[in-house]
Design a protein around this motif. Structure first.
Motif, PDB file in Angstrom:
ATOM      1  N   ASP A  75      -4.746 -13.070 -53.016  1.00  0.00           N
ATOM      2  CA  ASP A  75      -3.122 -13.283 -52.965  1.00  0.00           C
ATOM      3  C   ASP A  75      -2.660 -11.738 -53.065  1.00  0.00           C
ATOM      4  OD1 ASP A  75      -3.345 -15.788 -52.752  1.00  0.00           O
ATOM      5  OD2 ASP A  75      -2.746 -16.246 -54.898  1.00  0.00           O
ATOM      6  N   LEU A  76      -3.090 -10.830 -53.859  1.00  0.00           N
ATOM      7  CA  LEU A  76      -2.417  -9.421 -54.025  1.00  0.00           C
ATOM      8  C   LEU A  76      -2.850  -8.708 -52.647  1.00  0.00           C
ATOM      9  CD1 LEU A  76      -3.218  -8.695 -57.685  1.00  0.00           C
ATOM     10  CD2 LEU A  76      -0.975  -9.005 -56.619  1.00  0.00           C
ATOM     11  N   VAL A  77      -3.786  -8.793 -52.045  1.00  0.00           N
ATOM     12  CA  VAL A  77      -4.247  -8.286 -51.020  1.00  0.00           C
ATOM     13  C   VAL A  77      -3.518  -8.576 -49.643  1.00  0.00           C
ATOM     14  CG1 VAL A  77      -6.240  -7.850 -49.270  1.00  0.00           C
ATOM     15  CG2 VAL A  77      -6.777  -7.767 -51.768  1.00  0.00           C
ATOM     16  N   VAL A  78      -3.349  -9.928 -49.726  1.00  0.00           N
ATOM     17  CA  VAL A  78      -2.587 -10.622 -48.625  1.00  0.00           C
ATOM     18  C   VAL A  78      -1.076  -9.824 -48.678  1.00  0.00           C
ATOM     19  CG1 VAL A  78      -1.584 -12.614 -47.671  1.00  0.00           C
ATOM     20  CG2 VAL A  78      -3.896 -12.564 -48.336  1.00  0.00           C
ATOM     21  N   ALA A  79      -0.601  -9.850 -50.005  1.00  0.00           N
ATOM     22  CA  ALA A  79       0.760  -9.408 -50.236  1.00  0.00           C
ATOM     23  C   ALA A  79       0.819  -7.966 -49.860  1.00  0.00           C
ATOM     24  CB  ALA A  79       1.235  -9.907 -51.784  1.00  0.00           C
ATOM     25  N   ALA A  80       0.038  -7.142 -50.209  1.00  0.00           N
ATOM     26  CA  ALA A  80      -0.074  -5.636 -50.060  1.00  0.00           C
ATOM     27  C   ALA A  80      -0.159  -5.372 -48.562  1.00  0.00           C
ATOM     28  CB  ALA A  80      -1.210  -4.963 -50.751  1.00  0.00           C
ATOM     29  N   VAL A  81      -0.929  -6.319 -47.778  1.00  0.00           N
ATOM     30  CA  VAL A  81      -0.867  -5.983 -46.329  1.00  0.00           C
ATOM     31  C   VAL A  81       0.243  -6.535 -45.805  1.00  0.00           C
ATOM     32  CG1 VAL A  81      -2.115  -6.924 -44.205  1.00  0.00           C
ATOM     33  CG2 VAL A  81      -3.506  -5.934 -46.339  1.00  0.00           C
ATOM     34  N   GLN A  82       0.924  -7.592 -46.243  1.00  0.00           N
ATOM     35  CA  GLN A  82       2.135  -8.111 -45.616  1.00  0.00           C
ATOM     36  C   GLN A  82       3.267  -6.944 -45.909  1.00  0.00           C
ATOM     37  OE1 GLN A  82       2.476 -11.958 -47.260  1.00  0.00           O
ATOM     38  NE2 GLN A  82       1.629 -12.963 -45.643  1.00  0.00           N
ATOM     39  N   ALA A  83       3.353  -6.532 -47.271  1.00  0.00           N
ATOM     40  CA  ALA A  83       4.300  -5.247 -47.396  1.00  0.00           C
ATOM     41  C   ALA A  83       4.239  -4.151 -46.508  1.00  0.00           C
ATOM     42  CB  ALA A  83       4.118  -5.120 -48.937  1.00  0.00           C
ATOM     43  N   ALA A  84       2.840  -3.660 -46.215  1.00  0.00           N
ATOM     44  CA  ALA A  84       2.628  -2.705 -45.453  1.00  0.00           C
ATOM     45  C   ALA A  84       3.098  -3.032 -43.965  1.00  0.00           C
ATOM     46  CB  ALA A  84       1.222  -2.431 -45.385  1.00  0.00           C
ATOM     47  N   ASN A  85       2.654  -4.142 -43.560  1.00  0.00           N
ATOM     48  CA  ASN A  85       3.245  -4.613 -41.977  1.00  0.00           C
ATOM     49  C   ASN A  85       4.645  -4.686 -41.806  1.00  0.00           C
ATOM     50  OD1 ASN A  85       0.744  -4.464 -40.603  1.00  0.00           O
ATOM     51  ND2 ASN A  85       0.028  -6.401 -41.427  1.00  0.00           N
ATOM     52  N   ASP A  86       5.327  -5.169 -43.157  1.00  0.00           N
ATOM     53  CA  ASP A  86       6.772  -5.186 -43.193  1.00  0.00           C
ATOM     54  C   ASP A  86       7.455  -3.750 -42.936  1.00  0.00           C
ATOM     55  OD1 ASP A  86       6.882  -7.868 -43.169  1.00  0.00           O
ATOM     56  OD2 ASP A  86       7.380  -7.853 -45.414  1.00  0.00           O
ATOM     57  N   ASN A  87       6.783  -2.807 -43.649  1.00  0.00           N
ATOM     58  CA  ASN A  87       7.179  -1.396 -43.666  1.00  0.00           C
ATOM     59  C   ASN A  87       6.861  -0.808 -42.139  1.00  0.00           C
ATOM     60  OD1 ASN A  87       7.900  -1.396 -46.182  1.00  0.00           O
ATOM     61  ND2 ASN A  87       6.043  -0.555 -46.903  1.00  0.00           N
ATOM     62  N   ALA A  88       5.951  -1.266 -41.536  1.00  0.00           N
ATOM     63  CA  ALA A  88       5.374  -0.642 -40.184  1.00  0.00           C
ATOM     64  C   ALA A  88       6.453  -1.417 -39.107  1.00  0.00           C
ATOM     65  CB  ALA A  88       4.134  -1.296 -39.729  1.00  0.00           C
ATOM     66  N   GLN A  89       7.003  -2.626 -39.293  1.00  0.00           N
ATOM     67  CA  GLN A  89       7.958  -3.328 -38.349  1.00  0.00           C
ATOM     68  C   GLN A  89       9.240  -2.426 -38.613  1.00  0.00           C
ATOM     69  OE1 GLN A  89       7.883  -7.427 -39.398  1.00  0.00           O
ATOM     70  NE2 GLN A  89       6.370  -7.781 -37.615  1.00  0.00           N
ATOM     71  N   GLN A  90       9.624  -2.173 -39.632  1.00  0.00           N
ATOM     72  CA  GLN A  90      10.780  -1.425 -39.901  1.00  0.00           C
ATOM     73  C   GLN A  90      10.750   0.056 -39.206  1.00  0.00           C
ATOM     74  OE1 GLN A  90      11.683  -1.139 -44.046  1.00  0.00           O
ATOM     75  NE2 GLN A  90      12.228  -3.323 -44.449  1.00  0.00           N
ATOM     76  N   LEU A  91       9.396   0.738 -39.469  1.00  0.00           N
ATOM     77  CA  LEU A  91       9.375   1.880 -38.725  1.00  0.00           C
ATOM     78  C   LEU A  91       9.382   1.705 -36.963  1.00  0.00           C
ATOM     79  CD1 LEU A  91       8.673   4.956 -39.010  1.00  0.00           C
ATOM     80  CD2 LEU A  91       6.216   4.355 -38.781  1.00  0.00           C
ATOM     81  N   GLN A  92       8.931   0.664 -36.681  1.00  0.00           N
ATOM     82  CA  GLN A  92       8.819   0.398 -35.225  1.00  0.00           C
ATOM     83  C   GLN A  92      10.174   0.106 -34.765  1.00  0.00           C
ATOM     84  OE1 GLN A  92       6.545  -3.254 -34.510  1.00  0.00           O
ATOM     85  NE2 GLN A  92       4.720  -1.972 -35.199  1.00  0.00           N
ATOM     86  N   GLN A  93      11.159  -0.425 -35.793  1.00  0.00           N
ATOM     87  CA  GLN A  93      12.409  -0.874 -35.051  1.00  0.00           C
ATOM     88  C   GLN A  93      13.248   0.551 -35.308  1.00  0.00           C
ATOM     89  OE1 GLN A  93      12.891  -3.684 -34.170  1.00  0.00           O
ATOM     90  NE2 GLN A  93      15.135  -3.126 -33.640  1.00  0.00           N
ATOM     91  N   SER A  94      13.043   1.374 -36.078  1.00  0.00           N
ATOM     92  CA  SER A  94      13.884   2.776 -36.258  1.00  0.00           C
ATOM     93  C   SER A  94      13.260   3.529 -35.070  1.00  0.00           C
ATOM     94  CB  SER A  94      13.605   3.329 -37.507  1.00  0.00           C
ATOM     95  OG  SER A  94      12.295   3.875 -37.665  1.00  0.00           O
ATOM     96  N   LYS A  95      11.931   3.489 -34.509  1.00  0.00           N
ATOM     97  CA  LYS A  95      11.544   4.302 -33.444  1.00  0.00           C
ATOM     98  C   LYS A  95      11.717   3.860 -32.057  1.00  0.00           C
ATOM     99  CE  LYS A  95       8.487   7.714 -35.410  1.00  0.00           C
ATOM    100  NZ  LYS A  95       9.059   9.157 -35.270  1.00  0.00           N
ATOM    101  N   LEU A  96      11.529   2.515 -32.036  1.00  0.00           N
ATOM    102  CA  LEU A  96      11.542   1.798 -30.716  1.00  0.00           C
ATOM    103  C   LEU A  96      12.785   1.216 -30.582  1.00  0.00           C
ATOM    104  CD1 LEU A  96       7.896   0.403 -30.312  1.00  0.00           C
ATOM    105  CD2 LEU A  96       8.734   2.662 -29.749  1.00  0.00           C
TER     106      LEU A  96
END
Length: 111
Positions: A75-96
């Motif tokens: 569960d912790l691994v899944v949550a960490a990966v989801q949090a990282a992907n959320d951060n990646a989506q925010q970065l995508q939104q700011s760049k693209l």
């Protein structure tokens, strides 16, 4: 009077579209090279993904490892990966995001 009877300059429009396409490609390359992190369990599990969402690294603190309770670790691994992907989506939104607006929010680009 506008030359061409008020018609837009097609050459200029094509040049602008080509520049936007180049800017978008450059931003996508930057995203693929940029790494962001997400964590869970107060930092017991940390995941690193690229700005485009590719998982690059996973760090698990030994304190998170309990052989009797692998479900919590999963569960912790899944949550960490989801949090990282959320951060990646925010970065995508700011760049693209601004580029997509310049392209009129073209459908199919995922913004």
């Amino acid at each position: 009077m506008i030359p061409g009877g008020g018609q837009p300059n097609m050459q200029q429009i094509l040049q602008q579209a080509q520049k936007m396409q180049q800017d978008l490609a450059r931003a996508q390359q930057e995203l693929a090279a940029t790494e962001v992190e997400g964590q869970a369990g107060g930092g017991l599990v940390k995941a690193t993904v690229t700005g485009s969402g590719e998982l690059r690294g996973l760090v698990i603190d030994p304190k998170a490892v309990d052989p009797e309770d692998t479900e919590t670790l999963a569960d912790l691994v899944v949550a960490a990966v989801q949090a990282a992907n959320d951060n990646a989506q925010q970065l995508q939104q700011s760049k693209l995001g601004p580029l997509a607006q310049g392209l009129g929010g073209m459908p199919g680009l995922g913004f």
